[in-house]
Design a protein around this motif. Sequence first.
Motif, mmCIF file in Angstrom:
data_model
loop_
_atom_site.group_PDB
_atom_site.id
_atom_site.type_symbol
_atom_site.label_atom_id
_atom_site.label_comp_id
_atom_site.label_asym_id
_atom_site.label_seq_id
_atom_site.Cartn_x
_atom_site.Cartn_y
_atom_site.Cartn_z
ATOM 1 N N SER A 1 6.873 -4.200 10.442
ATOM 2 C CA SER A 1 6.164 -2.965 10.145
ATOM 3 C C SER A 1 6.016 -2.834 8.641
ATOM 4 N N TYR A 2 4.792 -2.960 8.139
ATOM 5 C CA TYR A 2 4.558 -2.927 6.699
ATOM 6 C C TYR A 2 3.987 -1.589 6.235
ATOM 7 N N GLY A 3 3.812 -0.664 7.164
ATOM 8 C CA GLY A 3 3.306 0.651 6.793
ATOM 9 C C GLY A 3 4.425 1.534 6.279
ATOM 10 N N ILE A 4 5.003 1.170 5.114
ATOM 11 C CA ILE A 4 6.169 1.897 4.604
ATOM 12 C C ILE A 4 5.775 3.016 3.664
ATOM 13 N N GLY A 5 4.479 3.190 3.432
ATOM 14 C CA GLY A 5 4.017 4.313 2.641
ATOM 15 C C GLY A 5 4.416 4.244 1.180
ATOM 16 N N LEU A 6 4.116 3.113 0.533
ATOM 17 C CA LEU A 6 4.406 3.028 -0.897
ATOM 18 C C LEU A 6 3.616 4.099 -1.637
ATOM 19 N N PRO A 7 4.265 4.849 -2.534
ATOM 20 C CA PRO A 7 3.560 5.921 -3.257
ATOM 21 C C PRO A 7 2.737 5.376 -4.420
ATOM 22 N N ASP A 8 1.753 6.153 -4.827
ATOM 23 C CA ASP A 8 0.963 5.871 -6.031
ATOM 24 C C ASP A 8 0.367 4.468 -6.029
ATOM 25 N N THR A 9 -0.346 4.161 -4.976
ATOM 26 C CA THR A 9 -0.974 2.834 -4.890
ATOM 27 C C THR A 9 -2.474 2.880 -5.195
ATOM 28 N N GLU A 10 -2.977 4.096 -5.486
ATOM 29 C CA GLU A 10 -4.420 4.249 -5.671
ATOM 30 C C GLU A 10 -4.965 3.426 -6.832
ATOM 31 N N LYS A 11 -4.164 3.286 -7.900
ATOM 32 C CA LYS A 11 -4.634 2.571 -9.082
ATOM 33 C C LYS A 11 -4.193 1.107 -9.103
ATOM 34 N N GLY A 12 -3.668 0.653 -7.980
ATOM 35 C CA GLY A 12 -3.254 -0.743 -7.910
ATOM 36 C C GLY A 12 -1.753 -0.882 -7.792
ATOM 37 N N VAL A 13 -1.337 -2.064 -7.355
ATOM 38 C CA VAL A 13 0.079 -2.356 -7.146
ATOM 39 C C VAL A 13 0.447 -3.606 -7.942
ATOM 40 N N VAL A 14 1.567 -3.531 -8.648
ATOM 41 C CA VAL A 14 2.104 -4.689 -9.351
ATOM 42 C C VAL A 14 3.549 -4.863 -8.901
ATOM 43 N N THR A 15 3.842 -5.986 -8.268
ATOM 44 C CA THR A 15 5.207 -6.278 -7.826
ATOM 45 C C THR A 15 5.758 -7.432 -8.652
#
Length: 716
Positions: free
Chosen positions: A194-208
């Motif tokens: 299940s990858y729908g963990i609801g990461l916050p503030d993803t609107e401007k992109g994600v950097v991991t």
Amino acid sequence: MSTLNIASKANQAATFPALLVASFARELDPNGNILIEFAESDSLDKANKALIELTSSSGQNAVGPEEVLSKLLEDQPLLQGKDKMHVNEWLGRASRLQATDPKATEAQLLELDAHLTLRSYIVGYSLTAADVALWGAIRGNKIATATIKKGAIINVTRWYKFVDESCPWISSAIQSANAQAQSKKTAKSAEGGSYGIGLPDTEKGVVTRFPPEPSGYLHIGHAKAALLNDYFAHEGYKGTMLCRFDDTNPSKEKEEFQDAIVEDLALMGIKPDKTSYTSDYFEEIYQYCITLIKQGDAYCDDTVQEKMKQERWDGIASERRDSTVDESIERFEEMKKGTEEGLKWCVRAKISVDNPNKAMRDPVIYRCNPEKHHRTGETWKMYPTYDFCCPIVDSMEGVTHALRTIEYRDRNPQYEWMLDALKLRKVHVWDFARMNFIRTVLSKRKLTKLVDKKVVWGWDDPRFPTIRGIRRRGMTIPALREFILKQGPSRNIVNLDWTLFWATNKKYIDPVAPRHTAIAKEHAVKATVKGARMASYTEDKAKHGKNPELGTKKVAYSTDIVIEQADAQNFGEGEEITLMNWGNAIVRKINHSMNPLHLKQVTGLELELHLQGDVKTTKQKITWLSEQGQELIPVQLVDFDYLISKDILEDGDELEDFLNTNTEFRTDALADCNVAELQKDDIIQFERKGYFRVDRPFQHGEPAVLFNIPTGKGGK
């Protein structure tokens, strides 16, 4: 009380044996939710499958009570047997064999061994539910399966292998049940987890980011962290993934490990958008530490390590906690120079003395280390700790979401404190559970100890949980990715069994592994085949019966063949057997001799071809090799056991106390001529022996070495 739902009753006689196995082999969903898919006939590959779902209202696995099985037996005369009373008696014994007490298990196995002294089946002269249920009970009891593997109880071992080989649908039923239970548990997204963990503030992109320390080789736990960061960056949110080497401890780090990590990430299909090093930022981190000291948020401390540890535990302030800023700056400069005085000191963040979260009790953020750094040389004599530099560099490099294992959870407030104290951009932290496996250590410190003490061959030892180790054992990268991604970013801590791991791999290798033949050399039996052509000859046969794209191989035929002692031991004169890839033959004569251990061995056979015979009617279908018409290739087949003898090492357990003393098993064998063409890393199947990876190809004078690849039947 169990509820039985049958979606299709097309052929209950075929589904019932597998139901019995599933009932007694406790390797399914611990909540008792079992989803088993069966074929209409004995082969699980055929169509018209029936679906059986067993549930338990109590939340426990209630499948297996004698009354449930007895009810099911009423419609199964073939498996019920003529002696129903004794079949039911042994069903009850199968239930008791599920116990995990070593002494109780041993006593029951010895009793069963005595019963099987002159018997091929548990009850009567044919397969009954008693055989299937007891096989399943042993299969689901780790103590019993270990005993079988060692061959310590001769008659039970003989019977167990006979049932296993003569009824392949039994093992298939277990694998199907296990695979579907796991699938039901994890199939919450296209990837399984299940990858729908609801990461916050993803609107401007994600950097991991994936921040490995180059102090060892990547193991399967690191692989999960790397794959999850890669997944969220490149598939979940179409962002960016960084690989940053946390090279802050020159005592443990080597360029060798750094290069190996880069290679292993590439092998797993992980392509970071950028690679960097914490050492790239040593100057900036140094300046941030000075900032903390000048703010009164850090101080230098020379308290001896053991005393400091005890003070932190008891919530006692260090005597140096109230040092002036000038005093700490002066000592910090001595640390930077690496002087004799400087080596006595460290820097601690001034957070709290007695915070309930002990990670917040003035942690060390800088230490001296005069050893040469593999990238910066002798420029620095002191280095930041991971807990100090990680939030700083995460913020500087633009990381938006730091995904890390749950073991760091207590240090998350510390991570946030560093960013707040230094007024740096915030980074979201998400914890996920690390992957733990039974009988496996994932601590780099412990793995290093095993390497240094030469318990294993090296970091790529096939018994090791490193990426290189499991690949050398025969794991394919697509299977590795699938298995890990199916675990998902869950926070639930579980101890995984290697069974499902290797069962996933089998799906990938079975359709493409060429089939070959190997005969164990020890006490191999020569047989004369009457009715065969006097002159040897060869025929082209498909390397894989279901995959013609793999091409053909040479199969040699002659009047002189060799077979395995274990097969010959089961023959009776006048019996009709099947020579695989040839046809039926009748055993006309068996020669025996007594060896020094007074064991009766077969020394020779006379067979007569009966090619018009029906291969479906024979009980024994054996592999063989012609001694003429080809060069038999010497091979060494290597199998492995767990390095650790205990499922889970607990606090206080010493690694050395739970090391298996014998984990490597080698069998000398002869293989068909086609094996001479195999290259390193090729994966094949030796029929009736299993799947193997070529570790060393055949060279004249040197046998080929092949490692057995687990398939999910017996773990690793």
